[in-house]
Motif scaffolding. Structure first.
Motif, PDB file in Angstrom:
ATOM      1  N   SER A  57       0.856  -1.188   0.000  1.00 33.03           N
ATOM      2  CA  SER A  57       0.000   0.000   0.000  1.00 33.03           C
ATOM      3  C   SER A  57       0.883   1.226   0.000  1.00 33.03           C
ATOM      4  O   SER A  57       1.932   1.239   0.653  1.00 33.03           O
ATOM      5  N   GLY A  61       2.827   0.562   3.320  1.00 31.42           N
ATOM      6  CA  GLY A  61       4.023  -0.186   2.977  1.00 31.42           C
ATOM      7  C   GLY A  61       3.772  -1.649   2.658  1.00 31.42           C
ATOM      8  O   GLY A  61       2.710  -2.019   2.152  1.00 31.42           O
ATOM      9  N   GLN A  62       4.765  -2.463   2.978  1.00 29.37           N
ATOM     10  CA  GLN A  62       4.788  -3.861   2.555  1.00 29.37           C
ATOM     11  C   GLN A  62       4.278  -4.784   3.655  1.00 29.37           C
ATOM     12  O   GLN A  62       4.622  -4.613   4.823  1.00 29.37           O
ATOM     13  N   VAL A  63       3.466  -5.757   3.257  1.00 26.83           N
ATOM     14  CA  VAL A  63       3.060  -6.850   4.143  1.00 26.83           C
ATOM     15  C   VAL A  63       3.287  -8.142   3.367  1.00 26.83           C
ATOM     16  O   VAL A  63       3.045  -8.201   2.163  1.00 26.83           O
ATOM     17  N   ASN A  94       8.036  -8.433   7.208  1.00 28.24           N
ATOM     18  CA  ASN A  94       7.990  -7.404   6.165  1.00 28.24           C
ATOM     19  C   ASN A  94       9.188  -6.472   6.260  1.00 28.24           C
ATOM     20  O   ASN A  94       9.146  -5.339   5.791  1.00 28.24           O
TER      21      ASN A  94
END
Lengths: 387, 103
Positions: A57, A61-63, A94
């Motif tokens: 997102s 951020g990153q998941v 992550n």
């Protein structure tokens, strides 16, 4: 009878499409991770119920998500989505931390810019171990997990391969392609936009650029530069690991010596710009591309969506249009949005930025939309599963 | 000493942390209650949120995440900023918000 599971990553979530071996009737499940960008999902060849998903997102951020039951349930790999405190999670699945001196790469304006992690573009599970998986990330780097995605370590030798000269393409500076050699997993091929293709023969400790034969006269001051080429995708057939097929920004190319040399095989394509390329599951010289008008016009020529197939490993191409829209079609097909299944009659699949997923159960001769109104499709992967 | 404050997360982070309801009670267990202490406590209680609100290592706030308290924007304040009394005593919630971006 075998059946297939199609993993679709989109701009607003993931979808899982399933069908039996006939591939006529489809069931669509999703959206999973609704509202998040899902750049890629892929299953382990060792344990097909083990799936990895890249969820990201612009806000948060990153998941990293993992499923161990074929996509029915998901959790972050260290279990950290569970509020229960009896097994304290680490919250590190992550965390993609570049190793050593982070350094800089070339920016759009030609200045140097520090490496910054943005997202995972592509997961490539190991061919031999369900807990080992590679992640190609933006800004371009290659990470490896040997604990099922719980923690990640960079293979920093890649960025040491003239990384200061790499530059972002329009979509960012991403490592989007990872190919593992089925004979020896220490040999890995990666492709980066816009840096080019690279190979390691020692599990990632050292790398070499493999871009000899690529020509980029409109993108680079030196069209034959060792690095800096905008490679969009590389594919290969498992039975011929040294034969690689490439869709570059412009040009379709092949190599028959593991990337040491490339030659153009664009032949009679209506345009040799495009993003995905893939190889038939049973015919190593049958390859597929989706020609796109140009780098400025990211839609099919003449508004006609056509896959092109070569049965000669490139050079001679035939359009495949039956079942695909042949007027007023202005979608794009992104680099990770094409895949093939391994059924006796090879199925071919691709997704579009217009939210359609098309499937051909007969090697490309005919197509049907198996999903029509999804969000923009980022990636398509297919699993061929026993009943 | 246990200090329970109220925290509101944005929709996607509630789902990621599997929080039920619009807000969650958070034991900060630290006095004075600072912006950094709240974020530390939140990430300890919900490790899935690590990296989604601020960077894992630099602890820098992600650009599109904002912190609001008692109608004040604390997004650009340093971690040792004291939160208002109304947040500490639970009269008002501490808001973590996804910034308006896009159309």
């Amino acid at each position: 009878m075998s059946h297939v599971r199609v993993l679709v990553g989109t701009k607003k979530g993931a979808f899982i499409l399933t069908s039996d071996g006939q591939r006529k009737e489809w069931k669509i499940e999703g959206p999973l991770f609704a509202g998040w960008e899902i750049y890629h999902l892929k299953g382990s060849p060792v344990n097909p119920d083990r799936l990895y998903a890249s969820q990201s997102s612009g806000w948060f951020g990153q998941v990293v998500q993992r499923s161990d039951d074929g996509g029915r349930t998901w959790a972050t790999p260290d279990g950290s989505a569970l509020p229960a405190m009896d097994a304290p999670p680490t919250g590190r699945c992550n965390r993609f931390l570049y190793q050593g001196e982070v350094g800089t790469h070339k920016w759009y304006d030609g200045t140097q810019h520090p490496w910054e992690f943005k997202r995972v573009w592509h997961f490539e599970p190991s061919l031999t171990d369900a807990d080992t998986v590679y992640a190609g990330v933006e800004d371009a780097g290659l990470f490896k997990s040997t604990d099922g995605g719980v923690s990640w370590q960079e293979l920093p030798g890649l960025r040491a391969t003239k990384g200061a000269l790499w530059q972002p393409g329009a979509g960012g500076m991403c490592l989007h392609t990872i190919l593992l050699d089925p004979r020896d997993e220490r040999r890995i091929f990666v492709a980066i936009s816009a840096a080019g293709a690279f190979r390691t023969d020692d599990g990632g400790a050292t790398w070499k650029p493999i871009n000899r034969g690529l020509k980029s006269p409109y993108e680079l001051p030196d069209p034959d530069a060792e690095v800096g080429h905008c490679v969009h995708r590389i594919a290969r057939h498992a039975s011929r690991p040294d034969t690689l097929f490439m869709q570059k920004h412009w040009d379709v190319l092949r190599s028959d010596n593991a990337g040491d040399d490339w030659r153009e095989v664009s032949g009679n394509l209506p345009t040799d710009f495009g993003f995905p390329i893939d190889v038939h599951a049973h015919e190593p010289e049958t390859i597929y591309v989706v020609p796109i008008t140009s780098d400025s016009l990211h839609y099919p020529p003449e508004g006609k969506l056509r896959v092109y197939r070569s049965r000669t490993g490139g050079g001679e191409w035939e359009p495949l249009a039956r079942g695909l829209p042949q007027q007023d079609c202005y979608v794009n097909v992104l680099r990770d949005a094409m895949a093939v299944d391994a059924l006796d009659e090879c199925g071919v699949y691709f997704g579009t930025t217009g939210g359609q997923v098309y499937a051909s159960p007969d090697g490309g001769d005919s197509w049907q939309a198996i999903a029509r109104d999804l969000p923009a499709v980022y990636s398509v992967e297919v699993q061929t599963l026993p009943s | 000493m246990s200090i329970i404050i109220r925290v509101v997360l944005p929709y996607h982070l509630r789902n990621l942390a599997r929080v039920v309801g619009d807000e969650l009670p958070l034991d900060v267990a630290e006095s004075p209650v600072t912006l950094g202490a709240v974020l530390d406590a939140l990430e300890t209680r919900y490790p899935a949120l690590r990296g989604t609100i601020r960077d894992h290592d630099s602890l820098k706030r992600r650009p599109f995440v904002r912190f609001y308290a008692c109608k004040e924007d604390l997004s650009h304040e340093p971690p040792d900023t004291l939160l208002p009394e109304a947040i500490v005593d639970g009269a008002e919630p501490f808001l973590i918000v996804g910034a308006m971006a896009g159309g």
